[in-house]
Design a protein around this motif. Structure first.
Motif, PDB file in Angstrom:
ATOM      1  N   LYS A   1       0.804  -1.220   0.000  1.00 35.62           N
ATOM      2  CA  LYS A   1       0.000   0.000   0.000  1.00 35.62           C
ATOM      3  C   LYS A   1       0.838   1.272   0.000  1.00 35.62           C
ATOM      4  O   LYS A   1       0.305   2.366  -0.186  1.00 35.62           O
ATOM      5  N   ASP A   2       2.138   1.126   0.252  1.00 34.43           N
ATOM      6  CA  ASP A   2       3.013   2.302   0.243  1.00 34.43           C
ATOM      7  C   ASP A   2       3.587   2.467  -1.167  1.00 34.43           C
ATOM      8  O   ASP A   2       4.599   1.873  -1.523  1.00 34.43           O
ATOM      9  N   HIS A   3       2.912   3.272  -1.967  1.00 32.05           N
ATOM     10  CA  HIS A   3       3.300   3.432  -3.369  1.00 32.05           C
ATOM     11  C   HIS A   3       4.663   4.102  -3.515  1.00 32.05           C
ATOM     12  O   HIS A   3       5.378   3.850  -4.490  1.00 32.05           O
ATOM     13  N   ARG A   4       5.015   4.959  -2.559  1.00 30.25           N
ATOM     14  CA  ARG A   4       6.343   5.577  -2.623  1.00 30.25           C
ATOM     15  C   ARG A   4       7.426   4.511  -2.533  1.00 30.25           C
ATOM     16  O   ARG A   4       8.412   4.532  -3.274  1.00 30.25           O
ATOM     17  N   LEU A   5       7.252   3.566  -1.619  1.00 29.51           N
ATOM     18  CA  LEU A   5       8.216   2.476  -1.467  1.00 29.51           C
ATOM     19  C   LEU A   5       8.281   1.639  -2.736  1.00 29.51           C
ATOM     20  O   LEU A   5       9.371   1.249  -3.182  1.00 29.51           O
TER      21      LEU A   5
ATOM     22  N   ALA B   1       2.386  10.712   1.230  1.00 26.40           N
ATOM     23  CA  ALA B   1       2.339   9.489   2.027  1.00 26.40           C
ATOM     24  C   ALA B   1       1.097   8.676   1.662  1.00 26.40           C
ATOM     25  O   ALA B   1       0.002   9.220   1.522  1.00 26.40           O
ATOM     26  N   SER B   2       1.296   7.356   1.500  1.00 29.53           N
ATOM     27  CA  SER B   2       0.168   6.495   1.116  1.00 29.53           C
ATOM     28  C   SER B   2       0.022   5.280   1.996  1.00 29.53           C
ATOM     29  O   SER B   2      -0.783   4.411   1.732  1.00 29.53           O
ATOM     30  N   ALA B   3       0.839   5.180   3.050  1.00 31.96           N
ATOM     31  CA  ALA B   3       0.734   4.050   3.969  1.00 31.96           C
ATOM     32  C   ALA B   3       0.777   4.540   5.401  1.00 31.96           C
ATOM     33  O   ALA B   3       1.510   5.472   5.721  1.00 31.96           O
TER      34      ALA B   3
ATOM     35  N   ARG C   1       1.785   4.880   9.252  1.00 28.92           N
ATOM     36  CA  ARG C   1       3.066   4.675   9.918  1.00 28.92           C
ATOM     37  C   ARG C   1       2.915   3.898  11.227  1.00 28.92           C
ATOM     38  O   ARG C   1       3.865   3.665  11.932  1.00 28.92           O
TER      39      ARG C   1
ATOM     40  N   TYR D   1      11.250  -2.714   5.646  1.00 27.57           N
ATOM     41  CA  TYR D   1      11.378  -1.657   4.639  1.00 27.57           C
ATOM     42  C   TYR D   1      12.765  -1.695   3.996  1.00 27.57           C
ATOM     43  O   TYR D   1      12.897  -1.591   2.772  1.00 27.57           O
TER      44      TYR D   1
ATOM     45  N   ILE E   1      10.454   7.302   5.296  1.00 25.35           N
ATOM     46  CA  ILE E   1       9.076   6.820   5.167  1.00 25.35           C
ATOM     47  C   ILE E   1       8.798   5.567   5.988  1.00 25.35           C
ATOM     48  O   ILE E   1       7.637   5.178   6.139  1.00 25.35           O
TER      49      ILE E   1
END
Length: 397
Positions: free
Chosen positions: A209-213, A392-394, A396, A339, A330
């Motif tokens: 779900k973390d598109h940045r990652l 941010a998309s996930a 923390r 991560y 992130i």
């Protein structure tokens, strides 16, 4: 740099020392595996690429689960266990007379090195203040390249005496760190507190779900095709287009220039890279990578190769710390291990490098290798920029 080391806790300095020793062991043996596999097992260039790439590919995939373990198990036991695997892998490779067994030990070596690397990066996030982490990452990368400056020359000298000596010395270096950490390591290295998903599959759901990652990981994979195992794929290229003796000379020159450039400039440049201008730094770094690849394709003597390597290394100096900083920014504290384990999937690109180069050398004219590598750099730029631009998309926690 020395002033920073004096400020760090004993555990941070011990882990930095371990990074140097394990990487030195790796650098003594790894650059010459192409030649060892060619002489000891009679493998072709294409099959060597598949062998090295497959081992790195498998080790990188397994390190993702290693990152999951880091968030749930004491770091002391993990470091001891995987350091022991590191030592056993070199002993096993030395003793192997069958190719499939050699491959299994090579896979174990890559897995052990990758997971230990994730433990070290995760520990920096837990043991150091945010303002010190970028410096620690730069010091770590400087030590890695110092090891690569020394290792290949030591390995070349040992290999001239006996093909077995590099494996023996690498195993000894791993043993030294294992004993030092057993004596001075912190037995209280615990995972960070936090509400973490209970299963590996649940953690994978959070990561997806973390598109940045995801964007940064894809960009890292594409970039690592180019820099991840440059000594291996350039050895393949040189063996195919020149003599083994000339290949030795060029690879030693490239590794030396790479290491000296990093040692001289990594800390000075690395501490200037900040999150505010991360996208700009990445574009500059990728541009230098591309210029270096063009330089490799045009090189006709050792001076040309060295100059191209210097430009290529400047890109490496910028891109690698920027990746670490972005991931640390992130990553939730209780999921740092997984991560960083995900970021380690960028090594899949390093695994693909020798494989793709082997295929291109078999099917096409040699210069197409550098066209292919340049294309990967351009593609990675799109993913890096996209990842740095996303909100941010996930969650923390």
């Amino acid at each position: 740099m020395l002033a920073a080391l004096k400020r760090y806790p004993l555990q941070v300095n011990l882990l930095l020392c371990g990074t140097f020793l394990l990487t030195l062991g790796r650098a003594i043996t790894l650059p010459f595996l192409v030649i060892y596999l060619s002489t000891a097992f009679g493998l072709s260039v294409n099959h060597i690429g598949l062998m090295l790439g497959g081992a790195l590919f498998g080790g990188s995939l397994l390190s993702l689960y290693g990152g999951y373990l880091i968030d749930r198990m004491p770091g002391f036991g993990l470091i001891l266990g995987f350091s022991a695997c590191f030592v056993a892998a070199f002993i096993g490779m030395l003793a192997s007379s069958q190719l499939w067994l050699f491959f299994l030990f090579l896979l174990g070596f890559n897995f052990a090195y990758s997971v230990t690397d994730v433990v070290v990066k995760t520990a920096f996030g837990r043991l150091l203040a945010a303002g010190e982490q970028s410096r620690a990452f730069s010091i770590r990368y400087t030590l890695i390249n110092l090891a690569y400056a020394i290792g290949p020359f030591v390995g070349a000298g040992l290999a001239h005496l006996s093909q077995e000596l590099p494996f023996m010395v690498s195993a000894t270096l791993g043993t030294l760190f294992l004993l030092a950490f057993l004596r001075y390591g912190d037995r209280g290295m615990r995972p960070a507190e936090g509400v973490a998903p209970p299963s590996f599959l649940a953690v994978m759901g959070v990561l997806s779900k973390d598109h940045r990652l995801m964007y940064f990981t894809i960009g890292g994979v594409l970039t690592a095709v180019v820099f991840g195992q440059f000594s291996a794929y350039l050895s393949q290229y040189l063996v195919s287009t020149s003599t083994a003796e000339y290949a030795y000379q060029v690879i030693q020159t490239l590794l030396g220039v790479n290491a000296v450039t990093v040692i001289a400039l990594q800390y000075l440049l690395g501490k200037r890279i900040d999150n505010e201008h991360l996208q700009r730094w990445l574009i500059i770094g990728l541009g230098l990578f591309l210029l270096g690849i063009v330089g490799f394709g045009l090189s006709r003597n050792l001076v040309h190769w060295g100059l191209a390597m210097a430009v290529f290394t400047l890109g490496e100096i910028i891109v690698i710390p920027a990746e670490y900083m972005f991931i640390d920014r992130i990553a939730p504290a209780h999921l740092r291990g997984v991560y960083y384990g995900t970021q380690n999937l960028a090594n899949l690109g390093g695994a693909l490098g020798p494989v793709l180069v082997g295929v291109f050398l078999t099917l096409l004219a040699p210069h197409w290798v550098f066209v292919m590598l340049g294309g990967f750099i351009i593609a990675s730029g799109f993913f890096y920029v996209a990842g740095a631009s996303l909100p941010a998309s996930a969650p923390r926690d």
